[in-house]
Scaffold this active site. Structure first.
Site, PDB file in Angstrom:
ATOM      1  N   CYS A 154      -9.059   5.435   7.633  1.00 36.43           N
ATOM      2  CA  CYS A 154      -9.677   5.743   6.343  1.00 36.43           C
ATOM      3  C   CYS A 154     -10.376   4.520   5.754  1.00 36.43           C
ATOM      4  O   CYS A 154      -9.881   3.403   5.850  1.00 36.43           O
ATOM      5  CB  CYS A 154      -8.621   6.238   5.352  1.00 36.43           C
ATOM      6  SG  CYS A 154      -8.054   7.908   5.663  1.00 36.43           S
ATOM      7  N   ARG A 183      -6.602  -3.290   4.421  1.00 34.25           N
ATOM      8  CA  ARG A 183      -5.315  -3.124   5.107  1.00 34.25           C
ATOM      9  C   ARG A 183      -5.203  -4.087   6.297  1.00 34.25           C
ATOM     10  O   ARG A 183      -5.152  -3.674   7.446  1.00 34.25           O
ATOM     11  CB  ARG A 183      -5.133  -1.667   5.548  1.00 34.25           C
ATOM     12  CG  ARG A 183      -5.099  -0.710   4.394  1.00 34.25           C
ATOM     13  CD  ARG A 183      -4.469   0.613   4.752  1.00 34.25           C
ATOM     14  NE  ARG A 183      -5.441   1.587   5.171  1.00 34.25           N
ATOM     15  CZ  ARG A 183      -5.194   2.879   5.321  1.00 34.25           C
ATOM     16  NH1 ARG A 183      -3.995   3.358   5.076  1.00 34.25           N
ATOM     17  NH2 ARG A 183      -6.107   3.713   5.718  1.00 34.25           N
TER      18      ARG A 183
END
Length: 424
Positions: A117, A122
């Protein structure tokens, strides 16, 4: 590429079976790499991310057997290629989870930096830091993480790992790697999500020695080998939470069979405060609601478990869009996780965003329009909004939805929604 057509205004009634959790299934598929014996996983959801992970395991030489609706059998006895190439991992963030098991079992791994996504960076630096403390040498070259045991080592070694931030996939990678490490590993600041506890239970069934899973401090005593096991994947709390918000918004009475209310305390607390009736039952969760227009908008702040989950932020925002009053939502986990706001505005929502804060002013009605999904949970948010909007809503790019929801439109249709999948 498909899209969903939704004609809003219908109340929802009946039962929905909650599938196995995506965020438990993916690390458990990786955990099967730790043993040369077959592993059987029950309640495995049928998701695009699961299919991608199975293709990755097959590439490594792992045998995979699955009947139409039956258990999934994984045999990593013939594992021969400890690599995760970019073409197989570019769409799935969880592919980083093969790194720890491959290092523990084979002493080497080559894993391309993952995709998934588009909701934030991250970074994988915490994974590299923790596995390095366990005796791995890891370099990043040309988009690949290349890892091997330090010179002279035949196994990973136990270590005390305190991450700079709470990381779910990092905790899972360290947990899996530590099961076959020499000595004891202690994880401080560990993530506490139910999916991590479920992974630990699977590893224990394989012969691992683990204490403290489900808390912020986990102790693992390494063993020489792990054996096969049979394990049932825990129910998906995010899928259950999504349906809770959908029923709260449309109005109705629905039983979420197999849903775990104890995994959704923060979400259920907000739904009850809004005016929905949510009951924890022995066989699931029951939600009754007069409809979003009669509920009170609720603000919240996303935090790590057991706080309000970031993976439920978008879905609850859809409910707030038609509830009474104003709500303030603060996103603390990921940057760029308000991308669904522009699409909600196309439906008539009133939302203002300032950095990590969104202010939602409830409106008496939304009107159907064509909207575009930008990520997995944003897709679910737009489906909920479409269920309450007047007229027809078309949700484009629903391949995002297929990454994390098992037959969502079929389940909604089964409880009364006017929804269909059509070619784009």
């Amino acid at each position: 590429m498909d899209r969903l057509l939704i004609r809003g205004g219908r109340r929802l009634h009946g039962e929905v079976p909650v599938s196995g959790a995506k965020n438990a299934a993916l690390p458990q598929l990786c955990a099967a790499l730790l043993s040369a014996e077959p592993v059987t996983l029950l309640n495995m959801p049928r998701l695009q991310d699961v299919s991608t992970m199975l293709r990755l395991l097959h590439h490594m030489g792992v045998g995979v057997e699955r009947s139409d609706d039956g258990p999934l059998r994984i045999d990593a006895g013939a594992l021969h290629t400890p690599e995760a190439p970019y073409e197989l991992v570019k769409t799935m963030r969880a592919s980083v989870l093969v790194l720890g098991p491959l290092l523990a079992r084979r002493g080497a791994a080559k894993v391309s930096l993952p995709g998934g996504c588009a909701i934030g960076s991250r970074p994988v630096d915490q994974h590299i830091k923790g596995l390095t403390a366990m005796g791995a040498d890891i370099v990043v070259e040309h988009g690949d993480m290349i890892a091997r045991l330090s010179a002279g080592r035949r196994r990973l070694k136990g270590a005390h790992i305190a991450t700079d931030m709470i990381t779910v996939t990092g905790t899972e990678n360290f947990l899996m790697a530590a099961t076959l490490a020499e000595g004891e590993t202690v994880l401080e600041n560990a993530a506490q999500e139910p999916e991590i506890a479920d992974l630990a239970e699977m590893l224990i069934a394989m012969g691992a020695q683990i204490e403290g899973h489900g808390s912020s401090r986990i102790r693992i005593q390494g063993v020489d080998r792990l054996h096969g096991c049979s394990h049932r994947v825990v129910a998906d709390r995010i899928e259950a939470g999504t349906f809770l918000c959908a029923v709260a918004a449309t109005g109705g009475d629905v039983l979420l069979r197999h849903g775990r209310a104890d995994h959704l305390d923060a979400v259920i607390e907000k739904l009850r405060a809004a005016g929905a009736d949510v009951q924890a039952l022995a066989d699931g969760i029951r939600v009754q609601s007069p409809g979003g227009a009669k509920l009170k908008a609720q603000g919240f702040r996303t935090t790590e478990y057991p706080g309000f989950p970031t993976d439920m932020q978008a879905q609850f925002m859809a409910l707030d869009c038609i509830a009474q009053g104003t709500a303030t939502v603060t996103e603390t986990i990921f940057e760029n996780r308000f991308m669904h706001v522009d699409e909600l505005l196309r439906l008539g929502a009133r939302i203002q965003v300032d950095g990590k804060v969104a202010v939602i002013e409830g409106q008496p009605r939304l009107s159907g329009a064509t909207v575009m999904a930008t990520d997995l949970r944003a897709s679910a948010c737009l489906v909920i909004a479409g269920l309450v909007a007047e007229g027809q809503t078309a949700v484009e790019r629903i391949y995002h939805l297929d990454r994390g929801y098992d037959c969502m439109e079929a389940k909604l249709h089964g409880i009364g929604a006017d929804i269909e999948r059509v070619p784009a």
